[in-house]
Design an enzyme around this catalytic site. Structure first.
Site, PDB file in Angstrom:
ATOM      1  N   GLY A  98       0.862  -1.059   0.009  1.00 17.63           N
ATOM      2  CA  GLY A  98      -0.130   0.207  -0.164  1.00 17.63           C
ATOM      3  C   GLY A  98       0.899   1.217  -0.046  1.00 17.63           C
ATOM      4  N   GLY A 100       2.471   3.621   1.433  1.00 16.92           N
ATOM      5  CA  GLY A 100       3.031   3.763   2.692  1.00 16.92           C
ATOM      6  C   GLY A 100       3.636   5.045   3.014  1.00 16.92           C
ATOM      7  N   ARG A 101       3.941   5.773   1.905  1.00 16.65           N
ATOM      8  CA  ARG A 101       4.360   7.175   2.253  1.00 16.65           C
ATOM      9  C   ARG A 101       4.028   8.229   1.034  1.00 16.65           C
ATOM     10  NH1 ARG A 101      10.947   7.106   1.029  1.00 16.65           N
ATOM     11  NH2 ARG A 101      10.722   5.485  -0.579  1.00 16.65           N
ATOM     12  N   LYS A 117       4.813  12.454  -2.172  1.00 21.19           N
ATOM     13  CA  LYS A 117       5.649  11.295  -1.613  1.00 21.19           C
ATOM     14  C   LYS A 117       6.473  11.665  -0.621  1.00 21.19           C
ATOM     15  CE  LYS A 117       8.795   7.787  -3.237  1.00 21.19           C
ATOM     16  NZ  LYS A 117       9.235   7.344  -4.215  1.00 21.19           N
ATOM     17  N   GLY A 130       7.238   6.766   6.641  1.00 19.78           N
ATOM     18  CA  GLY A 130       6.302   7.703   5.863  1.00 19.78           C
ATOM     19  C   GLY A 130       7.269   8.789   5.256  1.00 19.78           C
ATOM     20  N   ARG A 187      -1.525   0.417  -9.746  1.00 23.10           N
ATOM     21  CA  ARG A 187      -0.312  -0.677 -10.169  1.00 23.10           C
ATOM     22  C   ARG A 187      -0.990  -2.091 -10.342  1.00 23.10           C
ATOM     23  NH1 ARG A 187       3.825   2.285  -6.903  1.00 23.10           N
ATOM     24  NH2 ARG A 187       3.036   4.142  -6.546  1.00 23.10           N
ATOM     25  N   ASP A 260       4.373  -4.195  -7.268  1.00 15.50           N
ATOM     26  CA  ASP A 260       3.616  -3.257  -6.893  1.00 15.50           C
ATOM     27  C   ASP A 260       4.259  -1.694  -7.576  1.00 15.50           C
ATOM     28  OD1 ASP A 260       5.775  -4.288  -5.145  1.00 15.50           O
ATOM     29  OD2 ASP A 260       5.736  -2.258  -4.077  1.00 15.50           O
ATOM     30  N   ASN A 261       5.321  -2.024  -8.175  1.00 15.99           N
ATOM     31  CA  ASN A 261       6.081  -0.808  -8.829  1.00 15.99           C
ATOM     32  C   ASN A 261       5.684  -0.648 -10.304  1.00 15.99           C
ATOM     33  OD1 ASN A 261       7.017   0.144  -6.519  1.00 15.99           O
ATOM     34  ND2 ASN A 261       9.041  -0.771  -6.610  1.00 15.99           N
TER      35      ASN A 261
HETATM   36  P1  AMP Z   1       8.912   0.738  -3.030  1.00 12.48           P
HETATM   37  O1  AMP Z   1       9.533  -0.798  -3.621  1.00 12.48           O
HETATM   38  O2  AMP Z   1      10.211   1.586  -2.595  1.00 12.48           O
HETATM   39  O3  AMP Z   1       8.419   1.283  -4.134  1.00 12.48           O
HETATM   40  O4  AMP Z   1       8.268   0.500  -1.501  1.00 12.48           O
HETATM   41  C1  AMP Z   1       7.658  -0.730  -1.447  1.00 12.48           C
HETATM   42  C2  AMP Z   1       6.783  -0.546  -0.398  1.00 12.48           C
HETATM   43  O5  AMP Z   1       7.294   0.059   1.100  1.00 12.48           O
HETATM   44  C3  AMP Z   1       5.442   0.367  -0.490  1.00 12.48           C
HETATM   45  O6  AMP Z   1       4.650  -0.023   0.170  1.00 12.48           O
HETATM   46  C4  AMP Z   1       5.851   1.768   0.071  1.00 12.48           C
HETATM   47  O7  AMP Z   1       5.125   2.468   0.344  1.00 12.48           O
HETATM   48  C5  AMP Z   1       6.743   1.340   1.398  1.00 12.48           C
HETATM   49  N1  AMP Z   1       7.585   2.242   1.768  1.00 12.48           N
HETATM   50  C6  AMP Z   1       8.855   2.449   1.415  1.00 12.48           C
HETATM   51  N2  AMP Z   1       9.599   3.436   1.953  1.00 12.48           N
HETATM   52  C7  AMP Z   1       8.665   3.740   3.195  1.00 12.48           C
HETATM   53  C8  AMP Z   1       8.702   4.570   4.201  1.00 12.48           C
HETATM   54  N3  AMP Z   1      10.089   5.444   4.377  1.00 12.48           N
HETATM   55  N4  AMP Z   1       7.808   4.532   5.121  1.00 12.48           N
HETATM   56  C9  AMP Z   1       6.536   3.908   4.801  1.00 12.48           C
HETATM   57  N5  AMP Z   1       6.538   3.172   3.722  1.00 12.48           N
HETATM   58  C10 AMP Z   1       7.411   3.028   2.966  1.00 12.48           C
HETATM   59 MG    MG Z   2       7.095   1.340  -4.754  1.00 18.52          MG
END
Ligand code: AMP
Ligand code: MG
Length: 493
Positions: A98, A100-101, A117, A130, A187, A260-261
């Site tokens: 989800g 997350g940030r 973001k 976050g 996504r 998810d990306n």
């Molecule tokens: P990413 O592969 O970096 O796009 O992120 C994978 C997952 O981790 C996603 O659900 C992001 O929202 C979450 N995420 C990454 N960094 C953070 C952070 N600093 N705080 C909260 N959620 C994060």
């Molecule tokens: Mg991501």
């Protein structure tokens, strides 16, 4: 200093909203407010994205915008939310993830979703804070605009704001927020989420939403036995195939191609440990955290297919026929090689397809790899050389001159019917002079950490028009310095 979001939003900055994702209902997101950051300041803005949104210069640079795009004040009419999705990370089912940030402020009436973001924790933050740090925010901002300048489908970036607010990574850094913009941030992982949880009605709601909004042609009933969901899978497969062809041609490594990306619109999203190739090393792994090399440059097209397979599995309950799903997915296998050939022919300035193009392209890629040639510099020099007919600057890049000369002979046979000036002109519009090499981003980051955003602005200006010569800026188009190879970019951001 305001540390609570101002609930009586007084300004909308002239933005009108039409919240279509939010209309899907609470299964899809949690409504929440961004968490404010202390003493925000501007780091960068993109006038062209502001124009896209219909945001005028004065509004973009106003204090209201600074506060709103840091998450310190709600824009009138916005309806912030964090969406829920799941996904496969590094080949393994990761369950619920989800936003997350990322916080979606909403969708503008002109159909652009606007996200902050790094604007604080959400119910999907898991162990994260976050937040996003300045360095990774600058990389995302610059790369979004660079990819757009290169003609590669991508989310855009309106602005970055910074704050002295501390963020703990390997060391203590400072916070930043990127405001990013796309037609949709949906996504593959959104579909996987509802499929994995057996929420078939929600899965269908989401698929219908995506089709009606972004792929209306999938409704017309002519494609794939009149099944709109397999038509959607096919359309997404084809867009993803074209995106991969563009990434490969421009030498872009994404670094974290988790499901998810992956954008349902075939956009480049979620810039993390990405890299543009310096030397052409097909097995290059840009993400320091990717110890298995799953997302190496030359594996990206296969990984995209693997990810589409996950999407196909998620859509299967709607498609209802495994063969139909397979057939939709198979389109990737024809579209990717075709699209890649189109890209590479354009790099060579060849207007028409001819027999032997494949061998010509394979031949140069092999030589580039064997000689460890700088990828962007080779293509730019070749573009000039076709016009001047002086091949020496190209030959200088290769240890294996005999091998190159053989290839050049083959190339000149392919170019026989072309007007060379015209060919060179096409190539100079296809092979960029400027790409966001790691060390250029790093220079902008180092200056920005000291409060100097001039380097970032210069780079942004060059990357917005990467095919122009920009006299006086040749240093930005030069070989990477030795220290570039010691830059380590990981998932830490
Ligand atoms: P990413 O592969 O970096 O796009 O992120 C994978 C997952 O981790 C996603 O659900 C992001 O929202 C979450 N995420 C990454 N960094 C953070 C952070 N600093 N705080 C909260 N959620 C994060
Ligand atoms: Mg991501």
């Amino acid at each position: 200093m305001t540390l609570t979001a101002d609930s009586d939003a007084r300004t909308d900055l002239g933005l009108a909203w039409d919240h279509r994702f939010a209309a899907l209902g609470p299964d899809f997101f949690t409504e929440l407010r961004p968490t404010p950051l202390p003493s925000p300041h501007w780091v960068g803005t993109s006038p062209s994205v502001a124009q896209l949104l219909g945001l005028d210069e004065a509004a973009l640079h106003s204090d209201e915008a600074l506060q709103a795009f840091t998450g310190n004040r709600l824009l009138a009419g916005s309806r912030p939310l964090a969406s829920v999705y799941s996904g496969h990370q590094f080949g393994v089912w990761a369950g619920q993830l989800g936003d997350g940030r990322a916080i979606l402020l909403g969708e503008t009436a002109s159909g652009w979703e606007v996200q902050l973001k790094g604007a604080g924790r959400t119910p999907y933050s898991r162990m994260g804070d976050g937040r996003a740090v300045l360095r990774s925010s600058i990389r995302e901002f610059l790369c979004s605009e660079a990819m757009h300048g290169l003609g590669v489908p991508t989310s855009r970036a309106l602005c970055i704001t910074g704050s002295p607010g501390p963020v703990r990574r390997e060391e203590i850094e400072t916070a930043a927020v990127v405001t990013r913009v796309a037609r949709s941030f949906v996504r593959f992982g959104h579909f996987e989420h509802f499929a994995a949880n057996g929420q078939e009605a929600a899965l269908q709601t989401l698929a219908d939403y995506v089709i009606d909004r972004y792929y209306p042609e999938c409704r017309d009933g002519t494609g794939l036995a009149g099944n709109p969901y397999s038509a959607l899978l096919q359309a997404v497969s084809e867009r993803t195939a074209r995106l991969m062809a563009q990434w490969q041609a421009v030498g872009f490594c994404h670094g974290v191609m988790n499901t998810d990306n992956m954008s349902i619109l075939g956009l480049t999203i979620d810039y993390g440990p990405f890299q543009f190739l310096d030397a052409f090393v097909p097995g290059h792994v840009c993400n320091h955290s990717d110890s298995q090399g799953r997302y190496a440059y030359n594996r990206q097209p296969n990984v995209a297919y693997w990810n589409l397979f996950c999407l196909a599995q998620a859509l299967l309950p709607l498609i209802g026929d495994q063969d139909l799903a397979k057939q939709a997915l198979e389109s990737y296998k024809t579209v990717f090689p075709e699209a890649f050939m189109v890209q590479m022919r354009a790099k060579l300035g060849l207007v028409e397809a001819s027999d032997g193009d494949g061998a010509l392209i394979d031949g140069i890629l092999l030589l580039l790899a064997q000689n460890g040639v700088d990828y962007p510099i080779f293509w730019r020099r070749l573009s000039h050389a076709v016009g001047t007919q002086d091949m020496e600057p190209v030959r200088d890049l290769f240890a294996d001159r005999a091998g190159l000369d053989q290839w050049l002979l083959l190339y000149s046979e392919h170019s026989m019917h072309m007007d060379l000036a015209h060919q060179a002109d096409l190539m100079l519009k296809t092979n960029p002079k400027f790409v966001l090499r790691n060390h250029l981003g790093e220079q902008a980051i180092r200056a920005a950490k000291l409060g100097d955003f001039g380097e970032l602005q210069t780079l942004q200006r060059l990357l917005e028009r990467p095919f122009d010569e920009h006299p006086g800026h040749d240093a930005y188009a030069a070989f990477p310095p030795d220290w570039a190879s010691s830059i380590e970019i990981s998932c830490s951001s």
